[in-house]
Design an enzyme around this catalytic site. Structure first.
Site, mmCIF file in Angstrom:
data_model
loop_
_atom_site.group_PDB
_atom_site.id
_atom_site.type_symbol
_atom_site.label_atom_id
_atom_site.label_comp_id
_atom_site.label_asym_id
_atom_site.label_seq_id
_atom_site.Cartn_x
_atom_site.Cartn_y
_atom_site.Cartn_z
ATOM 1 N N HIS A 277 0.809 -1.204 0.000
ATOM 2 C CA HIS A 277 0.000 0.000 0.000
ATOM 3 C C HIS A 277 0.848 1.262 0.000
ATOM 4 O O HIS A 277 0.326 2.366 -0.048
ATOM 5 C CB HIS A 277 -0.882 -0.054 1.262
ATOM 6 C CG HIS A 277 -2.020 0.886 1.240
ATOM 7 N ND1 HIS A 277 -2.604 1.316 0.079
ATOM 8 C CD2 HIS A 277 -2.689 1.499 2.230
ATOM 9 C CE1 HIS A 277 -3.587 2.143 0.374
ATOM 10 N NE2 HIS A 277 -3.656 2.279 1.670
ATOM 11 N N CYS A 278 2.175 1.126 0.090
ATOM 12 C CA CYS A 278 2.981 2.328 0.334
ATOM 13 C C CYS A 278 4.003 2.594 -0.763
ATOM 14 O O CYS A 278 3.871 3.564 -1.511
ATOM 15 C CB CYS A 278 3.706 2.183 1.662
ATOM 16 S SG CYS A 278 2.585 2.126 3.053
ATOM 17 N N ILE A 279 5.003 1.707 -0.851
ATOM 18 C CA ILE A 279 6.176 2.037 -1.661
ATOM 19 C C ILE A 279 5.834 2.143 -3.143
ATOM 20 O O ILE A 279 6.411 2.933 -3.879
ATOM 21 C CB ILE A 279 7.304 1.030 -1.389
ATOM 22 C CG1 ILE A 279 7.677 1.143 0.085
ATOM 23 C CG2 ILE A 279 8.529 1.305 -2.238
ATOM 24 C CD1 ILE A 279 8.664 0.133 0.552
#
Ligand SMILES: NC(=O)c1ccc[n+]([C@@H]2O[C@H](COP(=O)([O-])OP(=O)(O)OC[C@H]3O[C@@H](n4cnc5c(N)ncnc54)[C@H](O)[C@@H]3O)[C@@H](O)[C@H]2O)c1
Length: 447
Positions: A277-279
């Site tokens: 969900h982030c990088i």
């Protein structure tokens, strides 16, 4: 008659005496552990979510997140310290409110902050003097002041006087047993100095080290820098891995060698692509906001491009091995080991394994299967696929190709190498296997 206490003094006193009520909006990977942490600190905590099924599960004391043990959750729910609810009117009962909702991107990879706006509207509906709101969702610089603040100020209340607003990015690393909510330092930047001061005090109730910064933008940008730092370094080794495949040099040995330098080097490892969900998402958030300032983030975008090309590269490796067997694409049986986006987690979001499966399907590979002890079933291209119940020598022998996409620690890689015809290892999961290595095609090893 004593002087009437200001909203700030009142809130500060409540925090100091631990006589406050906390609310967390979004009971996901970030919000649920945070809410549990406050409840365990003896603080009455509301856990809000828009999904009724999540709320009813939590109300029964059942956790759906691996890092949150059901026993610990059930204890807090039973004692009434943690109150899961879908009724956002309870926001009015909370002194401190955390926003931990998703920040995905659109189909065109532009930021989608609609969940943040919706959560803010829920808070604004009952905003009262003395409330502190802390946004924790990862987002582009300017979100707190340009999007969240105006919605709250529409109520007529003043930030820094009546209510308080700050941004404090989340650093939780699901699956990490060493660095937890309590012992991972957090950064926080308030819209005013009072906002920062109160947010620091509220966070210090559950986090050992809180680092104040000048304003929300610094905190917002710091989070993006942390994640983009990873994205860029992973892209660098992913590019090197592709080059090593041509040069006939083993990238994993290269990284091991370089890692013996005690300063100025930090190992990152190649893989089949970035998920989660982030990088994967954060570079696009930054690139989007940069465009508004006539700035093109070439470097950041190039890293995202390299990382996003990795599933395509692995598809190429798989199809080459299929051709070498030889078997037609239609008849080839390919088994994926690990579809979660990283080791020992049950999170499937933006999984590179799924992307590779889709690419193979488009090329005509129809006999796709997977085994993942953490993910019972997946949906890809509108189809539902169940995980193989068990990883056995028979199952491995039936495959033409076995692809290790995620290196879960519970898997017997010795057995995988022993019984498979060809193993494509994108994670160096078979590094300790001594026998049957001839069958292993290691990403970035030059063969
Ligand atoms: N997962 C991680 O490891 C991680 C780490 C650091 C930062 N973050 C960031 O934290 C944020 C949350 O991520 P997550 O992984 O917890 O997401 P998640 O999808 O696991 O959980 C988000 C929850 O918010 C709920 N929700 C959506 N809109 C809502 C609303 N208006 N009110 C209340 N609840 C609402 C959803 O139903 C869901 O349960 C994201 O911005 C993410 O980038 C995540």
């Amino acid at each position: 008659m004593g002087r009437h206490r200001t909203s700030r003094e009142d809130l500060r006193e409540r925090i100091r005496r631990r006589r406050l009520t906390v609310g967390v909006l979004g009971m996901g990977y970030v919000g649920l552990p945070l809410a549990l942490e406050y409840a365990r600190a003896g603080i009455r905590t509301f856990g809000f979510d828009i999904k009724p099924e999540k709320i009813s599960q939590l109300q029964q004391g059942q956790s759906y997140i691996r890092d949150v043990p059901t026993a610990a959750l059930a204890e807090q729910v039973q004692t009434g310290r943690l109150i899961p609810t879908g009724d956002f009117r309870h926001c009015a009962d909370c002194d401190v409110l955390f926003i931990c909702v998703p920040t995905p991107f659109t189909a065109h990879k532009d930021p989608d902050i609609s969940f943040i706006l919706q959560a803010t509207e829920s808070i604004a509906a009952t905003l009262r003097p003395g409330q502190l709101i802390v946004l924790k969702s990862t987002t582009f610089p300017g979100t707190t002041e340009e999007y969240v603040l105006p919605l709250l100020q529409r109520t007529g209340l003043q930030v820094g006087e009546d209510f308080f607003l700050a941004f404090s990015p989340e650093r939780v690393d699901p699956g990490n047993r060493v660095w937890t909510t309590a012992n991972t330092p957090v950064v926080v930047g308030g819209v005013t100095e009072r906002c920062t001061e109160l947010a620091v005090a509220a966070l210090e109730l559950v986090v050992q080290k809180v680092v104040p910064v000048r304003n929300p933008r610094v905190a917002e940008m710091a989070k993006l820098l942390e994640n983009i730092f990873r994205s860029v370094n992973i892209a660098l080794v992913n590019e090197m891995a592709q080059l090593c495949d041509r040069l006939g040099v083993n990238i994993w040995e290269v990284i091991e060698a370089a890692s013996t330098k005690p300063f100025g080097f930090m190992p990152f490892y190649p893989g089949p692509g970035i998920g989660g969900h982030c990088i994967l998402i954060d570079p696009y958030y930054l690139a989007w906001v940069a465009r508004r300032y006539d700035f093109v983030t070439n470097f950041v975008t190039l890293a995202a491009e390299v990382n996003e090309s990795m599933p395509f590269y692995v598809r190429g490796l798989i199809e080459r091995e299929i051709a070498r067997l030889p078997v037609s694409l239609e008849r080839a049986r390919v088994l994926f080991l690990g579809v979660a986006f990283k080791r020992d987690v049950d999170d499937l979001r933006h999984s590179p394994a799924l992307k590779i499966m889709e690419l193979l399907w488009h090329d005509g590979v129809r006999q796709l299967a997977y085994y993942d002890p953490y993910i019972r079933s997946v949906e890809f291209l509108g189809r539902r696929l169940e995980s193989m119940p068990e990883l056995t020598p028979t199952l491995l022998r039936q495959q033409h190709i076995v692809v290790i996409t995620t290196d879960h620690s519970g898997v017997d890689y010795e057995m995988v190498c022993r019984w498979s015809r060809v193993v494509i290892d994108t994670r160096n999961a078979c590094r300790h296997v001594r026998r049957s290595r001839a069958r292993v095609v290691l990403l970035g090893s030059g063969r």
